[in-house]
Structures are given as C-alpha cells and as structure tokens.
Design an enzyme around this catalytic site. Structure first.
Site, mmCIF file in Angstrom:
data_model
loop_
_atom_site.group_PDB
_atom_site.id
_atom_site.type_symbol
_atom_site.label_atom_id
_atom_site.label_comp_id
_atom_site.label_asym_id
_atom_site.label_seq_id
_atom_site.Cartn_x
_atom_site.Cartn_y
_atom_site.Cartn_z
ATOM 1 N N GLN A 9 0.841 -1.322 0.547
ATOM 2 C CA GLN A 9 -0.362 0.145 -0.112
ATOM 3 C C GLN A 9 0.707 1.258 -0.115
ATOM 4 O O GLN A 9 1.926 1.236 0.974
ATOM 5 C CB GLN A 9 -0.903 -0.031 1.381
ATOM 6 C CG GLN A 9 -2.284 0.930 1.509
ATOM 7 C CD GLN A 9 -3.250 0.141 1.922
ATOM 8 O OE1 GLN A 9 -3.081 -0.455 2.803
ATOM 9 N NE2 GLN A 9 -4.177 1.763 2.527
ATOM 10 N N SER A 88 4.090 -6.645 2.516
ATOM 11 C CA SER A 88 2.551 -6.757 3.255
ATOM 12 C C SER A 88 1.593 -7.080 2.253
ATOM 13 O O SER A 88 2.156 -8.002 1.760
ATOM 14 C CB SER A 88 2.067 -5.292 4.372
ATOM 15 O OG SER A 88 1.223 -5.399 4.435
ATOM 16 N N LEU A 89 0.774 -6.636 1.587
ATOM 17 C CA LEU A 89 0.051 -6.893 0.655
ATOM 18 C C LEU A 89 0.772 -7.188 -0.420
ATOM 19 O O LEU A 89 0.020 -8.704 -1.029
ATOM 20 C CB LEU A 89 -0.663 -5.201 0.562
ATOM 21 C CG LEU A 89 -1.596 -5.236 -1.172
ATOM 22 C CD1 LEU A 89 -2.828 -6.398 -0.604
ATOM 23 C CD2 LEU A 89 -2.125 -3.724 -1.766
ATOM 24 N N ARG A 113 -9.904 -8.727 2.401
ATOM 25 C CA ARG A 113 -8.646 -8.156 3.865
ATOM 26 C C ARG A 113 -8.523 -6.600 4.123
ATOM 27 O O ARG A 113 -8.527 -5.673 5.046
ATOM 28 C CB ARG A 113 -7.333 -8.258 2.920
ATOM 29 C CG ARG A 113 -5.553 -8.249 4.002
ATOM 30 C CD ARG A 113 -4.314 -8.135 3.236
ATOM 31 N NE ARG A 113 -3.172 -7.969 3.947
ATOM 32 C CZ ARG A 113 -2.743 -6.538 4.063
ATOM 33 N NH1 ARG A 113 -2.852 -5.553 2.847
ATOM 34 N NH2 ARG A 113 -1.328 -6.747 4.676
ATOM 35 N N HIS A 196 -0.061 -3.317 10.636
ATOM 36 C CA HIS A 196 0.417 -4.345 11.321
ATOM 37 C C HIS A 196 0.503 -3.762 12.924
ATOM 38 O O HIS A 196 2.163 -3.472 13.154
ATOM 39 C CB HIS A 196 1.713 -4.258 10.531
ATOM 40 C CG HIS A 196 2.096 -4.220 9.257
ATOM 41 N ND1 HIS A 196 1.585 -5.545 8.903
ATOM 42 C CD2 HIS A 196 1.608 -3.610 8.027
ATOM 43 C CE1 HIS A 196 1.531 -5.833 7.674
ATOM 44 N NE2 HIS A 196 1.663 -4.502 6.600
ATOM 45 N N GLN A 245 0.555 -12.056 10.232
ATOM 46 C CA GLN A 245 1.465 -10.376 9.320
ATOM 47 C C GLN A 245 0.103 -9.670 9.591
ATOM 48 O O GLN A 245 0.767 -8.322 9.752
ATOM 49 C CB GLN A 245 0.689 -10.855 8.235
ATOM 50 C CG GLN A 245 1.862 -9.419 6.677
ATOM 51 C CD GLN A 245 1.632 -9.631 5.667
ATOM 52 O OE1 GLN A 245 -0.180 -8.882 5.353
ATOM 53 N NE2 GLN A 245 1.366 -9.922 4.676
#
Length: 256
Positions: A9, A88-89, A113, A196, A245
């Site tokens: 992101q 991440s993503l 998500r 996170h 995660q």
C-alpha cells in the site's frame, strides 16, 4: 537467479494499469474478470479516479494487487522467478505470481483483507509514522516505554528507517520522544490506520477464516514472507504467516 518483490500500500497512482489494459488483450481479460469478481468497476477508479478514491484501503489494496499480478501474468513464459516476496499486501501478489494462489482466490482474499482493515481503521483512529536516522533498538525502546497507548514498530524497511504504528496519541508521543533522541525525521504518514499493529486484531480474526477456507498450493519457488523473512514453500505455513501478518511487523530489511 531472478527475484521479484511486489509493492504494498502506498504504490498506487491514478492511471495505474491503463497501459496494460489498452495494449494487452490478456491483461484486459484479467481486469474485466476482476471487475466482475469485485462487483464494481475498479478499473474506472484505477484509470480515471482521483487520488482520494485510490487512497481508500478497500480500493487501494485490490488496485495494487491487480497492477502487480497482471504485470507478471502478461509476461507468460518469460516470468520465471527463482524467489518472490512482497511488502505487506504485496505478499498476496507474490503468492499468486508463484502459483501458490489462483488469481481469483488471491483477489478475493485481498478484497476481504482490505474491507476488514478498513473496518478496523474506522473503529479507532490510528496512524503510522516513518522514523529516520535512529537504530531499531532505540525505536523499539521508545515504543515499549509508552504504556498508556498502542505504539509498535511496524515496518523494518532498511537500516536507519523504521515505521511505527499505533493510536494517534501514541504516535504523536513517540515522534516527540524520538526527535529528542536524535531522529533525523519523524514523519506521520498519510495512511488509513495503524497497519501491522495490535489495532488490526479484529481484521486479522476476520481474515483468518477466509484464509483457512482457501486452497493454497505449493509455490513454484520459495516465498520470502514478511513475518519472519524465511523462504517458505509449505502451504500450511504460508497460511499461518499470512494470518499473523496483519498484526506483526514487516521485516522488509531481512527479506531483501
């Protein structure tokens, strides 16, 4: 050896993917399939929307996923990774690119998500901040010292650059202390919430069921995952790391 690392992101921009859509019939086919799966024309927002449209987590995440994955898919047989990773993503993009997930399942998980994270962000105001010029240990100690608010290390990006995540008050206090300790910059980021961090626990619980219900295959190459930076090929372990995660820090420094 070829390694592919997929973005997370923040990599979004107006017009993303339009060249692929216009120039590749295969890319157009995937984009139109995505519009049907999502139930709205995300391509309109990607190609001609506003920065504000793309900044919404529920739009940003599938948009970046689609741009990344379709860029890989149109390469066909020329896409031969020896290892993959994603920030991440971007880990979901890496899993589709390595054939651990199908395109359809990957997109559905990313959409779920994004919606779960958006809901968690709306439940409590929160944010993130980039800290430059301090050791990881100093940043960790300051976060740990703030007991009355949530503030934790979220992204270990590279030596001297770490992103923290938490409540608005926690981030403000941490930034103030870290500047006093010599941080070159303590910059609050334009993000929707405290990704996170423990504040994403409701989203993690919501996503857990979806991940467990999805079929994962053995990837064609190792996937270096965010939570521990280890190369992984076992589908069960990949699932567990994906679930962890959302509330765990991204160890990009070790992955790279």
């Amino acid at each position: 050896m070829k390694a592919y690392v997929f973005p997370g992101q923040g990599a979004q921009f107006v017009g993303m993917g339009k060249d692929l859509y216009d120039q590749s019939p295969l890319a157009k086919q995937y984009f139109e399939k995505a519009n049907l799966i999502l139930g709205f024309r995300i391509t309109d927002l990607m190609f001609e929307g506003t920065p504000e449209d793309l900044r919404q987590t529920k739009v940003t995440q599938p948009a970046i996923f689609l741009h990344s994955v379709i860029s890989a898919l149109v390469l066909g047989d020329d896409f031969k990774p020896d290892m993959v990773a994603g920030h991440s993503l971007g880990e979901f993009s890496a899993l589709v690119a390595s054939k651990a997930l199908t395109f359809e399942d990957g997109l559905l998980l990313v959409s779920k998500r994004a919606m779960a994270m958006q809901k968690a962000c709306e439940a409590q105001e929160s944010t993130m901040a980039a800290i430059l010029g301090l050791s990881d240990e100093i940043v960790e100690e300051v976060c740990e010292s703030i007991k009355e608010e949530v503030v934790v290390p979220a992204n270990y990006n590279c030596p001297g650059q770490i992103v923290i995540s938490g409540s608005i008050q926690g981030i403000d206090k941490a930034c103030e202390i870290l500047k006093e300790k010599g941080a070159k910059r303590a910059l609050k980021l334009s993000v929707g919430g405290a990704f996170h961090s423990p504040l994403m626990q409701p989203a993690s619980e919501e996503l857990q069921a979806a991940i467990k219900a999805t079929t994962f295959s053995t990837p064609v190459c190792p996937v270096y995952q965010n939570v521990n930076a280890y190369p992984q090929t076992d589908p069960a372990a990949i699932k567990e790391n994906l679930i962890a995660q959302l509330t765990a820090p991204v160890d990009r420094k070790s992955v790279v």
